[in-house]
Design an enzyme around this catalytic site. Sequence first.
Site, mmCIF file in Angstrom:
data_model
loop_
_atom_site.group_PDB
_atom_site.id
_atom_site.type_symbol
_atom_site.label_atom_id
_atom_site.label_comp_id
_atom_site.label_asym_id
_atom_site.label_seq_id
_atom_site.Cartn_x
_atom_site.Cartn_y
_atom_site.Cartn_z
ATOM 1 N N LYS A 214 -6.794 -2.397 15.769
ATOM 2 C CA LYS A 214 -5.536 -2.094 16.440
ATOM 3 C C LYS A 214 -5.250 -0.609 16.271
ATOM 4 O O LYS A 214 -4.693 -0.175 15.261
ATOM 5 C CB LYS A 214 -4.362 -2.895 15.840
ATOM 6 C CG LYS A 214 -3.134 -2.817 16.724
ATOM 7 C CD LYS A 214 -1.851 -3.036 15.988
ATOM 8 C CE LYS A 214 -1.225 -1.770 15.486
ATOM 9 N NZ LYS A 214 -0.934 -0.726 16.475
ATOM 10 N N GLU A 287 -5.129 3.700 3.146
ATOM 11 C CA GLU A 287 -5.139 5.166 3.149
ATOM 12 C C GLU A 287 -3.768 5.603 3.618
ATOM 13 O O GLU A 287 -3.451 5.502 4.806
ATOM 14 C CB GLU A 287 -6.232 5.681 4.099
ATOM 15 C CG GLU A 287 -7.636 5.198 3.769
ATOM 16 C CD GLU A 287 -8.231 5.894 2.537
ATOM 17 O OE1 GLU A 287 -7.634 6.870 2.066
ATOM 18 O OE2 GLU A 287 -9.277 5.439 2.062
ATOM 19 N N CYS A 321 -2.708 13.727 6.902
ATOM 20 C CA CYS A 321 -2.294 13.170 5.615
ATOM 21 C C CYS A 321 -2.675 14.069 4.454
ATOM 22 O O CYS A 321 -2.013 14.075 3.435
ATOM 23 C CB CYS A 321 -2.903 11.786 5.447
ATOM 24 S SG CYS A 321 -4.694 11.814 5.603
ATOM 25 N N GLU A 419 7.423 13.112 2.495
ATOM 26 C CA GLU A 419 6.377 13.595 3.396
ATOM 27 C C GLU A 419 7.036 13.998 4.727
ATOM 28 O O GLU A 419 7.746 13.205 5.327
ATOM 29 C CB GLU A 419 5.361 12.475 3.647
ATOM 30 C CG GLU A 419 4.191 12.907 4.492
ATOM 31 C CD GLU A 419 3.238 11.750 4.812
ATOM 32 O OE1 GLU A 419 3.716 10.645 5.149
ATOM 33 O OE2 GLU A 419 2.012 11.952 4.726
HETATM 34 P P1 NAD Z 1 2.632 3.644 10.436
HETATM 35 O O1 NAD Z 1 2.460 2.977 9.124
HETATM 36 O O2 NAD Z 1 3.943 3.604 11.084
HETATM 37 O O3 NAD Z 1 1.584 3.071 11.494
HETATM 38 C C1 NAD Z 1 0.195 3.017 11.252
HETATM 39 C C2 NAD Z 1 -0.393 1.841 12.029
HETATM 40 O O4 NAD Z 1 0.168 0.639 11.513
HETATM 41 C C3 NAD Z 1 -0.074 1.865 13.522
HETATM 42 O O5 NAD Z 1 -1.172 1.344 14.242
HETATM 43 C C4 NAD Z 1 1.118 0.920 13.607
HETATM 44 O O6 NAD Z 1 1.266 0.329 14.890
HETATM 45 C C5 NAD Z 1 0.752 -0.120 12.565
HETATM 46 N N1 NAD Z 1 1.903 -0.854 12.003
HETATM 47 C C6 NAD Z 1 3.211 -0.488 11.987
HETATM 48 N N2 NAD Z 1 3.938 -1.446 11.373
HETATM 49 C C7 NAD Z 1 3.074 -2.409 10.973
HETATM 50 C C8 NAD Z 1 3.217 -3.639 10.259
HETATM 51 N N3 NAD Z 1 4.410 -4.076 9.846
HETATM 52 N N4 NAD Z 1 2.113 -4.371 10.005
HETATM 53 C C9 NAD Z 1 0.899 -3.945 10.392
HETATM 54 N N5 NAD Z 1 0.697 -2.795 11.092
HETATM 55 C C10 NAD Z 1 1.778 -2.031 11.371
HETATM 56 O O7 NAD Z 1 2.148 5.152 10.209
HETATM 57 P P2 NAD Z 1 2.155 6.329 11.281
HETATM 58 O O8 NAD Z 1 3.498 6.942 11.294
HETATM 59 O O9 NAD Z 1 1.556 5.886 12.542
HETATM 60 O O10 NAD Z 1 1.102 7.329 10.593
HETATM 61 C C11 NAD Z 1 1.499 8.387 9.807
HETATM 62 C C12 NAD Z 1 1.281 8.047 8.344
HETATM 63 O O11 NAD Z 1 -0.105 7.787 8.124
HETATM 64 C C13 NAD Z 1 1.621 9.203 7.439
HETATM 65 O O12 NAD Z 1 2.335 8.728 6.329
HETATM 66 C C14 NAD Z 1 0.258 9.720 7.012
HETATM 67 O O13 NAD Z 1 0.259 10.405 5.780
HETATM 68 C C15 NAD Z 1 -0.560 8.489 6.980
HETATM 69 N N6 NAD Z 1 -1.984 8.799 7.101
HETATM 70 C C16 NAD Z 1 -2.792 8.630 6.022
HETATM 71 C C17 NAD Z 1 -4.137 8.961 6.095
HETATM 72 C C18 NAD Z 1 -5.055 8.817 4.895
HETATM 73 O O14 NAD Z 1 -6.268 8.868 5.064
HETATM 74 N N7 NAD Z 1 -4.536 8.644 3.689
HETATM 75 C C19 NAD Z 1 -4.664 9.435 7.295
HETATM 76 C C20 NAD Z 1 -3.812 9.582 8.374
HETATM 77 C C21 NAD Z 1 -2.471 9.251 8.276
#
Ligand code: NAD
Length: 550
Positions: A214, A287, A321, A419
Amino acid sequence: MTDSRAGQASQTAIEDAGNAFPEDGNPAVAPPPGTRTVAEVVTPELVARLTGAVTGSGSTASHTPFTGARLAALPESTPEDVAAAFGRARAAQPSWAATPLRERAAVLLRFHDLLLSRQSEVLDLVQSETGKARLHAHEEVLSVASAARHYGRKAPAYLGARRRTGVIPLLTRVTEVRRPCGVVGQIAPWNYPLELSVGDALPAFAAGNAVVMKPDTETALTALWARELMLEAGLPEGIWQVVLGEGPVVGPAVVAHADYVSFTGSTRTGREIARSAGARLVGCSLELGGKNAMLVLRDADLDRAVAGAIRGCFASAGQLCISMERLYVDESVAEEFLDRFAERTRGLRLGAGLAYGADMGSLVSERQLATVRRHVEEARAGGARLLAGGRHRPDVGPLFHEPTILDGVEESMAVHAEETFGPVVSVYRFRTEEEAVERANATAYGLNASVWTRDGRRGRAIAERLRAGTVNVNESYAAAYGSVAAPMGGLGDSGLGRRHGREGIAKYTEAQTVAQQRLLPLGPAFGLDDARYARLMSRGMRAMKALRIR
Ligand code: NAD
């Protein structure tokens, strides 16, 4: 149906109407004449071809951050669609798992070549979907190609059957084999749509799994393009399924069916996923976010440190990130460093075209822009000083924001510990290394850190005292992240598990131990009574230690 980005972006544009291009603001660059536009790249034919692979009966849409305009009409998946995608993946997975490991790995090597030769197609898509600068999109091509090469070459060594010492050496023949988990559920964010989709799926495929992915809806086309390329490289059709839709609806459905969950995203969502995976007793890797610190020591090469800070803080407009959001500078070099850093930052060129040349692109959504503006405005209202940037730049695009350096940030301000996930860095001065390490470690996160010094040994020693999953010495993030043979991941609120290296592929497998006992049984035999058997075995234990048998 989701249509939030366009609506919100245009609302922002209205709020900012009359905001003229600030004379002392970051310059904006236009792409060279003849550069293709987003509409010319993301054609209805391309969208129709790519979205044919999505299991979805509803409809949703994505948008381009460059203008806020609708980019593509996309299918949306229901929980039933997700179940159907898992059904197809499950049906296809056993014959893929039965394909020799070297043949599976060879698919990755062919993908590597295809990706490099057709990179301009995906650079256009990544830019259209995320709004990032082309150079930053290219980092994704590099890191995915590295992972494809690494696992293409090393998967057989990482996963091949291994002989282990048996309980009675020679008489107990032990083999450790690695079995694929089955169907991996992968949930990815929008910020690195190539790297965090196919990049993380490559080792899962090499290990013999199917994947139901997804991706974020706003960046689904990039993942679908990568899927098409993997099929061209030889991945069987059913092995990579794609579902799309709202995270809180479709995400839990993915977790409910998966044999293992690979998640990249926010800490808040990561905790929910950990709870659901735990309830089902399936493994997961998480992650998550970071609030990464960069330390500039007094003996740092300041030119290199400034260039490193520019990339570390503003790559992908800070929506990375592992980007740097806290910058600790030795007070003896702080003024000189900050003068140069601020000057370079003010000169960064913003741009919205599908070509190299811009130093920084757009933020991805109104939500990201709102967080950036809140953090900056709250800090300024509390007395923090702007050394560079600080402004929303609707003259370049509805979601552009200048690269911003804040000085005088207090612990009470949101930007200090939360963040931002945008092009904003706070600078702090320190007197001693002890103090710098302590302040860098004063965060619930533990993802990445960076140390700048001319003394490599000292830099590495400080690195070991920093609480972060990766630490770069004289680099911001790319040295550790790009070294795909070594693990990458977070401590504390930054997550669980690792990508890259042995751990990054072993996680997609279950270890199975096959032990065959030969000649001597493991119990009293040949007329030995229990006491004599116990004495004999105890002697055997001492002998094995003396013979250094492990
Ligand atoms: P998010 O958690 O809102 O969404 C990430 C994914 O999860 C999306 O596909 C979203 O649709 C899905 N999602 C949302 N709610 C969900 C739920 N309840 N159950 C299952 N899936 C769900 O994060 P975002 O805002 O899209 O991404 C930014 C964040 O990601 C930042 O905090 C960033 O630091 C982190 N990030 C971490 C890494 C790493 O490698 N550590 C890499 C990239 C981004």
